[in-house]
Design an enzyme around this catalytic site. Structure first.
Site, mmCIF file in Angstrom:
data_model
loop_
_atom_site.group_PDB
_atom_site.id
_atom_site.type_symbol
_atom_site.label_atom_id
_atom_site.label_comp_id
_atom_site.label_asym_id
_atom_site.label_seq_id
_atom_site.Cartn_x
_atom_site.Cartn_y
_atom_site.Cartn_z
ATOM 1 N N CYS A 100 -36.030 15.873 22.451
ATOM 2 C CA CYS A 100 -36.426 14.777 23.323
ATOM 3 C C CYS A 100 -36.993 15.300 24.637
ATOM 4 O O CYS A 100 -36.341 16.106 25.315
ATOM 5 C CB CYS A 100 -35.227 13.879 23.599
ATOM 6 S SG CYS A 100 -35.688 12.433 24.525
ATOM 7 N N GLY A 201 -44.124 14.252 13.142
ATOM 8 C CA GLY A 201 -45.199 14.085 14.117
ATOM 9 C C GLY A 201 -46.435 13.469 13.504
ATOM 10 O O GLY A 201 -47.084 14.060 12.638
HETATM 11 C C1 LIG Z 1 -39.232 5.268 21.577
HETATM 12 C C2 LIG Z 1 -38.882 6.647 21.117
HETATM 13 C C3 LIG Z 1 -37.584 7.107 21.251
HETATM 14 C C4 LIG Z 1 -37.231 8.393 20.813
HETATM 15 N N1 LIG Z 1 -35.929 8.790 20.913
HETATM 16 C C5 LIG Z 1 -35.560 9.992 20.382
HETATM 17 C C6 LIG Z 1 -34.190 10.371 20.347
HETATM 18 O O1 LIG Z 1 -33.302 9.637 20.761
HETATM 19 N N2 LIG Z 1 -33.892 11.588 19.811
HETATM 20 C C7 LIG Z 1 -34.861 12.432 19.319
HETATM 21 O O2 LIG Z 1 -34.538 13.523 18.846
HETATM 22 N N3 LIG Z 1 -36.152 12.078 19.335
HETATM 23 C C8 LIG Z 1 -36.521 10.887 19.831
HETATM 24 N N4 LIG Z 1 -37.834 10.506 19.784
HETATM 25 C C9 LIG Z 1 -38.817 11.374 19.117
HETATM 26 C C10 LIG Z 1 -39.001 10.992 17.647
HETATM 27 O O3 LIG Z 1 -37.811 11.214 16.916
HETATM 28 C C11 LIG Z 1 -40.142 11.802 16.974
HETATM 29 O O4 LIG Z 1 -39.810 13.170 17.040
HETATM 30 C C12 LIG Z 1 -41.481 11.594 17.666
HETATM 31 O O5 LIG Z 1 -41.722 10.225 17.940
HETATM 32 C C13 LIG Z 1 -42.636 12.147 16.813
HETATM 33 O O6 LIG Z 1 -42.678 11.525 15.536
HETATM 34 P P1 LIG Z 1 -43.707 10.318 15.216
HETATM 35 O O7 LIG Z 1 -45.097 10.808 15.522
HETATM 36 O O8 LIG Z 1 -43.502 10.039 13.742
HETATM 37 O O9 LIG Z 1 -43.337 9.172 16.099
HETATM 38 C C14 LIG Z 1 -38.216 9.248 20.239
HETATM 39 C C15 LIG Z 1 -39.528 8.786 20.138
HETATM 40 C C16 LIG Z 1 -39.881 7.502 20.543
HETATM 41 C C17 LIG Z 1 -41.297 7.033 20.372
#
Ligand SMILES: Cc1cc2nc3c(=O)[nH]c(=O)nc-3n(C[C@H](O)[C@H](O)[C@H](O)COP(=O)(O)O)c2cc1C
Length: 328
Positions: A100, A201
């Site tokens: 994060c 991602g």
């Molecule tokens: C609104 C939001 C909240 C997130 N909260 C967390 C979290 O609590 N823990 C974590 O490891 N990643 C968190 N992430 C990251 C996501 O798990 C993921 O790694 C990131 O969005 C990339 O994947 P995507 O392109 O499929 O969205 C968050 C992302 C978003 C958009």
């Protein structure tokens, strides 16, 4: 893909998202095809465990197994204690957040900030793995910034200290959510370790899912934002991976049914007032793809009661379905 004793099938996983992957959303995504759904992060600081928000995050009643709970923090002993506490509360997999980039998390040296301190990563991983009997997974980014893509080192540390599976988001901490995810580092990680690797991602379509699996060789995919307002993405991706064929988009009538069911679950879980407020962001996501939805969002966002929110949503999807029938 296996995580400890659990077979993750299909190998398509809902990513942890604070404020999004609450129990109603996890249940919905699992029902619509996710092989696993990771909880929102829970803070490792015990002073925060008894707030209303934490108690809601720790509620796993009725959740299909395996229940995966993410913990975030920086102190090995505190994280170990948090892992034990969550296992006692029903967690069957513990996931450590080192991905994060949020200021709130990184300023206190947790989340992806930890990637800068490899010895500390080793201490945290060991402390948590030793603390619980259940499998422990780790979620990381590719590094701190583009000059310091140390995911490979971290992956080896993870493997050597007993991590059961590793999720890698193809961005560095400095990238935040900008630019496009980069998959070469994930491929290098997969080639370097024996433990299962989840690629994460920008997986927003079944075709992108196939592409990311092909170029990374990863064992599974993790989908975050692509599931917002489209929880059926899991069945679409699973079907495409299994058959090479695309499922038809869900009809408005089915989207309406899924959304109304989701709203009911939110009201039941959070209570009416908070449920209506939390439902607004989901309504916005469900409505983001159609041009006529801007007007719907404006109207439904003003709804203050369960009755009003449900009525506006029901009417809107009934009108959409009727429009589709007329057009057909
Ligand atoms: C609104 C939001 C909240 C997130 N909260 C967390 C979290 O609590 N823990 C974590 O490891 N990643 C968190 N992430 C990251 C996501 O798990 C993921 O790694 C990131 O969005 C990339 O994947 P995507 O392109 O499929 O969205 C968050 C992302 C978003 C958009």
């Amino acid at each position: 893909m296996r995580i400890g004793p659990y077979l993750i099938d299909p190998p398509v996983v809902l990513a942890p998202m604070a404020g999004v992957t609450d129990k109603p959303f996890r249940l919905l995504c699992k029902r619509l095809g996710a092989g696993l759904a990771v909880s929102e992060m829970t803070n490792a600081d015990p002073r925060l465990w008894h707030t209303r928000k934490s108690l809601q995050r720790m509620d796993h009643e009725g959740e299909p197994e395996p229940v995966s709970v993410q913990i975030a923090g920086y102190d090995p002993a505190m994280l170990a204690e948090a892992a034990r506490f969550n296992v006692a509360n029903g967690a069957q997999i513990i996931d450590i957040n080192m991905g994060c980039p949020a200021k709130k998390v990184c300023n206190v040296w947790s989340g992806s900030a930890l990637l800068q301190d490899e010895p500390l990563v080793a201490r945290i991983v060991k402390a948590v793995v030793d603390a619980v009997e259940v499998p422990v997974t780790l979620k990381i980014r590719t590094g701190w910034d583009r000059q310091n893509r140390n995911a490979l080192n971290i992956a080896r540390i993870a493997q050597d200290n007993g991590i059961a599976a590793l999720a890698v988001h193809g961005r560095t901490r400095a990238d935040k959510y900008e630019g496009e995810a980069e998959y070469a580092t994930i491929a290098a990680v997969k080639a370097a370790v024996r433990i299962p690797v989840l690629a994460n991602g920008d997986v927003n379509t079944p075709q992108q899912a196939r592409h990311v699996l092909d170029v990374t060789g990863a064992d599974a995919l993790m989908i975050g934002r692509g599931a917002q307002g489209r929880p059926w993405i899991f069945r679409e991706v699973a079907h495409y991976l299994a058959t090479g064929e695309l499922l038809a988009e869900p009809e408005p009538a089915e989207v309406g049914t899924i959304l109304l069911g989701h709203l009911e679950q939110l009201y039941a879980f959070y209570g009416e007032q908070a449920g209506v407020r939390i439902a607004r962001k989901h309504l916005g996501w469900y409505a983001k793809d159609r041009p006529e939805n801007a007007a719907f969002r404006q109207v439904v966002n003003r709804a203050e009661t369960v009755h009003e929110q449900l009525r506006l949503t029901r009417d809107y999807f009934a009108a959409l379905a009727a429009g589709d029938r007329l057009a057909a």
